[in-house]
Design a protein around this motif. Structure first.
Motif, PDB file in Angstrom:
ATOM      1  N   GLY A   1       5.509   3.299   4.932  1.00  0.00           N
ATOM      2  CA  GLY A   1       4.281   2.220   5.908  1.00  0.00           C
ATOM      3  C   GLY A   1       5.509   1.934   7.163  1.00  0.00           C
ATOM      4  N   ASP A   2       5.658   0.396   6.559  1.00  0.00           N
ATOM      5  CA  ASP A   2       5.798  -0.243   7.761  1.00  0.00           C
ATOM      6  C   ASP A   2       7.402  -0.498   8.523  1.00  0.00           C
ATOM      7  N   GLN A   3       7.962   0.073   7.311  1.00  0.00           N
ATOM      8  CA  GLN A   3       9.509   0.660   7.801  1.00  0.00           C
ATOM      9  C   GLN A   3      10.081   1.720   7.975  1.00  0.00           C
TER      10      GLN A   3
ATOM     11  N   GLY B   1      -2.894   0.174  10.407  1.00  0.00           N
ATOM     12  CA  GLY B   1      -1.764  -0.425   9.993  1.00  0.00           C
ATOM     13  C   GLY B   1      -2.034   0.480   8.069  1.00  0.00           C
ATOM     14  N   MET B   2      -2.877   0.132   7.476  1.00  0.00           N
ATOM     15  CA  MET B   2      -2.997   0.465   6.424  1.00  0.00           C
ATOM     16  C   MET B   2      -3.545   2.417   6.077  1.00  0.00           C
ATOM     17  N   ALA B   3      -3.593   2.898   6.352  1.00  0.00           N
ATOM     18  CA  ALA B   3      -3.662   4.503   7.298  1.00  0.00           C
ATOM     19  C   ALA B   3      -2.755   4.612   6.935  1.00  0.00           C
TER      20      ALA B   3
ATOM     21  N   LEU C   1       0.839  -1.114   0.128  1.00  0.00           N
ATOM     22  CA  LEU C   1      -0.127   0.061   0.156  1.00  0.00           C
ATOM     23  C   LEU C   1       0.992   1.127  -0.168  1.00  0.00           C
ATOM     24  N   ALA C   2       1.786   1.388   0.533  1.00  0.00           N
ATOM     25  CA  ALA C   2       2.418   2.325   0.386  1.00  0.00           C
ATOM     26  C   ALA C   2       3.372   2.895  -0.248  1.00  0.00           C
ATOM     27  N   GLY C   3       4.219   1.818  -0.920  1.00  0.00           N
ATOM     28  CA  GLY C   3       4.775   2.166  -1.916  1.00  0.00           C
ATOM     29  C   GLY C   3       3.837   2.027  -2.809  1.00  0.00           C
TER      30      GLY C   3
ATOM     31  N   VAL D   1      10.014  -1.353  -8.015  1.00  0.00           N
ATOM     32  CA  VAL D   1      10.156  -3.166  -8.100  1.00  0.00           C
ATOM     33  C   VAL D   1       9.770  -3.396  -6.433  1.00  0.00           C
ATOM     34  N   GLU D   2       9.070  -4.879  -6.794  1.00  0.00           N
ATOM     35  CA  GLU D   2       8.293  -5.962  -6.010  1.00  0.00           C
ATOM     36  C   GLU D   2       8.761  -7.103  -6.487  1.00  0.00           C
ATOM     37  N   ARG D   3       8.755  -7.698  -5.278  1.00  0.00           N
ATOM     38  CA  ARG D   3       9.924  -9.211  -5.301  1.00  0.00           C
ATOM     39  C   ARG D   3       8.359 -10.365  -6.099  1.00  0.00           C
TER      40      ARG D   3
ATOM     41  N   ARG E   1      13.766  -9.150  -6.605  1.00  0.00           N
ATOM     42  CA  ARG E   1      14.545  -8.510  -4.809  1.00  0.00           C
ATOM     43  C   ARG E   1      14.796  -7.552  -4.859  1.00  0.00           C
ATOM     44  N   VAL E   2      14.812  -6.473  -3.631  1.00  0.00           N
ATOM     45  CA  VAL E   2      15.853  -6.228  -3.095  1.00  0.00           C
ATOM     46  C   VAL E   2      16.353  -6.590  -2.037  1.00  0.00           C
ATOM     47  N   LEU E   3      18.025  -6.826  -2.622  1.00  0.00           N
ATOM     48  CA  LEU E   3      18.525  -7.543  -1.173  1.00  0.00           C
ATOM     49  C   LEU E   3      19.420  -6.962  -0.457  1.00  0.00           C
TER      50      LEU E   3
ATOM     51  N   CYS F   1      -2.363  -9.828   6.758  1.00  0.00           N
ATOM     52  CA  CYS F   1      -3.108  -8.119   7.594  1.00  0.00           C
ATOM     53  C   CYS F   1      -4.378  -8.859   8.311  1.00  0.00           C
ATOM     54  N   GLY F   2      -4.908  -8.195   8.367  1.00  0.00           N
ATOM     55  CA  GLY F   2      -6.671  -8.611   8.860  1.00  0.00           C
ATOM     56  C   GLY F   2      -7.503  -8.403   8.244  1.00  0.00           C
ATOM     57  N   GLU F   3      -7.016  -6.932   7.579  1.00  0.00           N
ATOM     58  CA  GLU F   3      -7.893  -6.283   6.310  1.00  0.00           C
ATOM     59  C   GLU F   3      -9.027  -5.448   6.603  1.00  0.00           C
ATOM     60  N   PHE F   4      -9.213  -5.591   8.210  1.00  0.00           N
ATOM     61  CA  PHE F   4     -10.051  -3.929   8.332  1.00  0.00           C
ATOM     62  C   PHE F   4      -9.511  -2.364   7.741  1.00  0.00           C
ATOM     63  N   LEU F   5     -10.179  -2.371   6.682  1.00  0.00           N
ATOM     64  CA  LEU F   5     -10.145  -0.846   6.332  1.00  0.00           C
ATOM     65  C   LEU F   5     -10.364   0.368   6.896  1.00  0.00           C
TER      66      LEU F   5
ATOM     67  N   SER G   1      -9.705  -8.124   0.653  1.00  0.00           N
ATOM     68  CA  SER G   1      -8.747  -8.375   1.163  1.00  0.00           C
ATOM     69  C   SER G   1      -7.824  -7.823   0.158  1.00  0.00           C
ATOM     70  N   ARG G   2      -6.593  -7.996   0.597  1.00  0.00           N
ATOM     71  CA  ARG G   2      -4.994  -7.320   0.592  1.00  0.00           C
ATOM     72  C   ARG G   2      -4.674  -8.061  -0.772  1.00  0.00           C
ATOM     73  N   HIS G   3      -5.418  -8.997  -1.109  1.00  0.00           N
ATOM     74  CA  HIS G   3      -5.100  -9.672  -2.945  1.00  0.00           C
ATOM     75  C   HIS G   3      -5.966  -9.066  -3.534  1.00  0.00           C
TER      76      HIS G   3
HETATM   77  C1  LIG Z   1      -0.979  -9.659  12.361  1.00  0.00           C
HETATM   78  C2  LIG Z   1      -1.458  -8.590  11.530  1.00  0.00           C
HETATM   79  C3  LIG Z   1      -2.857  -8.073  11.123  1.00  0.00           C
HETATM   80  C4  LIG Z   1      -2.400  -7.150  10.772  1.00  0.00           C
HETATM   81  N1  LIG Z   1      -4.185  -6.018  10.584  1.00  0.00           N
HETATM   82  C5  LIG Z   1      -4.576  -4.935  10.152  1.00  0.00           C
HETATM   83  C6  LIG Z   1      -5.845  -4.209   9.829  1.00  0.00           C
HETATM   84  O1  LIG Z   1      -6.669  -5.305   9.795  1.00  0.00           O
HETATM   85  N2  LIG Z   1      -5.591  -3.043   9.274  1.00  0.00           N
HETATM   86  C7  LIG Z   1      -4.929  -2.770   8.893  1.00  0.00           C
HETATM   87  O2  LIG Z   1      -4.751  -1.486   8.680  1.00  0.00           O
HETATM   88  N3  LIG Z   1      -4.069  -3.023   8.908  1.00  0.00           N
HETATM   89  C8  LIG Z   1      -3.489  -3.645   9.796  1.00  0.00           C
HETATM   90  N4  LIG Z   1      -1.680  -4.253   9.724  1.00  0.00           N
HETATM   91  C9  LIG Z   1      -1.034  -3.456   9.298  1.00  0.00           C
HETATM   92  C10 LIG Z   1      -0.929  -3.661   7.899  1.00  0.00           C
HETATM   93  O3  LIG Z   1      -0.507  -4.879   7.803  1.00  0.00           O
HETATM   94  C11 LIG Z   1       0.531  -2.703   7.079  1.00  0.00           C
HETATM   95  O4  LIG Z   1       0.713  -1.492   7.893  1.00  0.00           O
HETATM   96  C12 LIG Z   1       0.564  -2.709   6.017  1.00  0.00           C
HETATM   97  O5  LIG Z   1       0.126  -3.617   4.613  1.00  0.00           O
HETATM   98  C13 LIG Z   1       1.512  -1.639   5.470  1.00  0.00           C
HETATM   99  O6  LIG Z   1       1.845  -1.861   4.549  1.00  0.00           O
HETATM  100  P1  LIG Z   1       3.668  -1.987   3.604  1.00  0.00           P
HETATM  101  O7  LIG Z   1       3.097  -0.875   1.905  1.00  0.00           O
HETATM  102  O8  LIG Z   1       4.175  -0.090   4.967  1.00  0.00           O
HETATM  103  O9  LIG Z   1       3.824  -3.161   3.582  1.00  0.00           O
HETATM  104  P2  LIG Z   1       3.060  -3.954   2.707  1.00  0.00           P
HETATM  105  O10 LIG Z   1       2.075  -4.002   3.027  1.00  0.00           O
HETATM  106  O11 LIG Z   1       3.466  -5.364   3.565  1.00  0.00           O
HETATM  107  O12 LIG Z   1       3.670  -4.096   1.507  1.00  0.00           O
HETATM  108  C14 LIG Z   1       5.290  -4.406   1.418  1.00  0.00           C
HETATM  109  C15 LIG Z   1       5.389  -5.164   0.019  1.00  0.00           C
HETATM  110  O13 LIG Z   1       6.615  -4.730  -0.113  1.00  0.00           O
HETATM  111  C16 LIG Z   1       7.274  -6.043  -1.131  1.00  0.00           C
HETATM  112  N5  LIG Z   1       8.563  -6.478  -0.646  1.00  0.00           N
HETATM  113  C17 LIG Z   1       8.926  -6.965   0.219  1.00  0.00           C
HETATM  114  N6  LIG Z   1      10.565  -7.344   1.070  1.00  0.00           N
HETATM  115  C18 LIG Z   1      11.194  -7.313  -0.906  1.00  0.00           C
HETATM  116  C19 LIG Z   1      12.177  -7.138  -0.889  1.00  0.00           C
HETATM  117  N7  LIG Z   1      12.990  -7.396  -0.675  1.00  0.00           N
HETATM  118  N8  LIG Z   1      12.139  -6.563  -2.647  1.00  0.00           N
HETATM  119  C20 LIG Z   1      11.189  -5.952  -3.265  1.00  0.00           C
HETATM  120  N9  LIG Z   1      10.313  -6.245  -2.339  1.00  0.00           N
HETATM  121  C21 LIG Z   1       9.733  -7.007  -0.873  1.00  0.00           C
HETATM  122  C22 LIG Z   1       5.878  -7.375  -0.560  1.00  0.00           C
HETATM  123  O14 LIG Z   1       6.393  -8.325  -1.153  1.00  0.00           O
HETATM  124  C23 LIG Z   1       5.281  -6.236  -0.363  1.00  0.00           C
HETATM  125  O15 LIG Z   1       4.241  -5.933  -1.349  1.00  0.00           O
HETATM  126  C24 LIG Z   1      -2.167  -5.676  10.165  1.00  0.00           C
HETATM  127  C25 LIG Z   1       0.003  -6.219  10.433  1.00  0.00           C
HETATM  128  C26 LIG Z   1       0.228  -7.023  10.850  1.00  0.00           C
HETATM  129  C27 LIG Z   1       1.428  -8.125  11.417  1.00  0.00           C
END
Ligand SMILES: Cc1cc2nc3c(=O)[nH]c(=O)nc-3n(C[C@H](O)[C@H](O)[C@H](O)COP(=O)(O)OP(=O)(O)OC[C@H]3O[C@@H](n4cnc5c(N)ncnc54)[C@H](O)[C@@H]3O)c2cc1C
Length: 373
Positions: free
Chosen positions: A271-273, A284-286, A11-13, A30-32, A116-118, A41-45, A92-94
């Motif tokens: 995002g999570d980073q 987390g998605m927000a 979502l962030a990227g 780039v996406e792995r 993949r980022v190494l 993810c709980g998929e709760f928006l 779903s995130r799918h």
């Molecule tokens: C158990 C759990 C439940 C959660 N439930 C919820 C919820 O219900 N509602 C909510 O809002 N948030 C929830 N979250 C948080 C939410 O899932 C994340 O905060 C959100 O997905 C972060 O988005 P992101 O883009 O930072 O990372 P991600 O969505 O994880 O995306 C990262 C992307 O980078 C790719 N990637 C990873 N490593 C590499 C690499 N080395 N090289 C290239 N690509 C790579 C991955 O394939 C992926 O597509 C939950 C988290 C957890 C752990």
């Protein structure tokens, strides 16, 4: 060389790529993974998440998302139902992440899948297909650290969480029980979230401390058996049909703000980073989407990564602090019992907690970041 190189297509990227491309920047992402995939993810928006998606021109309801307006907390034999202070959505995130990537590509983003980022050294990125660089690098690879400058990120917590996720088809009565509800079940060493998503399916997502997992058992069947044996909250499992051959799993989850980086670090961490908020607040998605908006806003104003970090912290720090405090309380058996007892007497407090752990409104969108569908 692209103006921006985005690492990770979640979502962030995806959102950052879309915003920057729509503002006329050349972007490479780039996406792995090679195609649509399931993510932990709980998929709760939350309201903030689907508002940000609407700002991007994505209508989650039109993609099949189902409304959720109540929260159910289960702990031992206690069940507490309360209204959510907003209408959330289950999707779903799918589906969601893929739509975002499709929109980004349509806006002109060069999408490299299966790469993949190494390792990163500053803004030099080593990938499975060779070295990449760009004017600006945005790191959005999600929950796990990337190797940087020859080193793994050091984590504070040695007994980290493991995450699991499974989609199910539920029996008709179980579907009716769960309609419009996000159900949070607390158990020793972790918690599970259950809710409906599109297509009449349900998503179960849970985290459990590694130390507790070794007591529960060795495989997913043991975990399901543990959930089914809880005094409440696991009844639906006996007639549920799992929809994946095996659960999606992730190890070593580390919650909270990411470790501080050098003040002159040139990388935009999204995002999570940038920090992982407690999952049970469902925000987390927000936060991931918000970080993309802030990063795009800064880049379009010509601001550097240090400025981005400041703005990001100012907007997200409060949510993270409150969410983590709540998670810490629930992790302590005594505090959890006291908290659940209080909520049982005053269920309205659950609504207040849901309100108090929100990310908050986005300050007015600058013209250039506001995007047309
Ligand atoms: C158990 C759990 C439940 C959660 N439930 C919820 C919820 O219900 N509602 C909510 O809002 N948030 C929830 N979250 C948080 C939410 O899932 C994340 O905060 C959100 O997905 C972060 O988005 P992101 O883009 O930072 O990372 P991600 O969505 O994880 O995306 C990262 C992307 O980078 C790719 N990637 C990873 N490593 C590499 C690499 N080395 N090289 C290239 N690509 C790579 C991955 O394939 C992926 O597509 C939950 C988290 C957890 C752990």
């Amino acid at each position: 060389m692209a103006d921006a190189l985005i690492l990770g297509g979640g979502l962030a990227g995806g959102a950052a790529a879309l915003l920057l491309a729509r503002a006329g920047k050349s972007v490479c992402l780039v996406e792995r993974e090679t195609g649509p995939h399931h993510k932990i993810c709980g998929e709760f928006l939350s309201i903030e998440a689907h508002s940000h998606l609407a700002d991007l021109g994505i209508d989650a309801a039109a993609l099949g998302a189902v409304p959720i307006d109540r929260v159910r907390l289960i702990s031992g034999p206690v069940r507490i139902d309360a209204a959510l202070p907003f209408t959330a959505l289950g999707l779903s995130r799918h589906i969601l992440d893929e739509v975002l990537l499709e929109r980004a590509e349509a806006a002109g983003v060069t999408l490299e899948r299966g790469v993949r980022v190494l390792e990163m050294v500053g803004t030099r990125v080593r990938t499975s297909l060779g070295e990449r660089s760009a004017g600006t690098v945005l790191l959005a690879t999600g929950k796990l650290p990337v190797r940087e400058g020859g080193q793994e990120r050091k984590e504070k917590d040695s007994d980290r969480y493991v995450g699991f996720k499974m989609h199910y088809r539920l029996s008709r009565p179980a579907q009716e029980q769960l309609a419009g509800v996000v159900q949070l079940t607390l158990f020793e060493g972790g918690y599970a979230g259950l809710q409906m998503i599109e297509g009449g399916c349900a998503n179960l997502c849970l985290i459990v401390r590694r130390s507790r997992l070794s007591q529960i058992g060795r495989n997913w069947s043991d975990m399901q058996a543990m959930l089914a044996s809880l005094p409440r909250g696991g009844e639906w499992l006996c007639e549920a049909e799992p929809l994946f051959a095996k659960p999606v799993t992730i190890g070593n989850l580390s919650y909270g703000m990411a470790p501080a980086c050098r003040p002159d670090d040139p990388v935009f961490r999204l995002g999570d980073q940038a920090g992982m908020t407690a999952s049970l607040t469902g925000d987390g998605m927000a936060l991931a989407l918000r970080s993309a908006f802030i990063a795009a806003e800064c880049l379009l104003e010509g601001k550097d990564a240090a400025h981005y970090r400041q703005r990001h912290r100012a907007q997200t720090g409060r949510q993270l602090t409150r969410a983590m405090a709540l998670q810490r309380v629930l992790e302590q058996p005594v505090l959890r019992t006291m908290g659940v007892g209080l909520l049982k007497m005053r269920p309205g407090l659950l609504t207040r907690f849901a309100q108090g752990t929100r990310l908050g409104a986005y300050p007015r969108l600058p013209e250039r970041v506001m995007v047309a569908p």
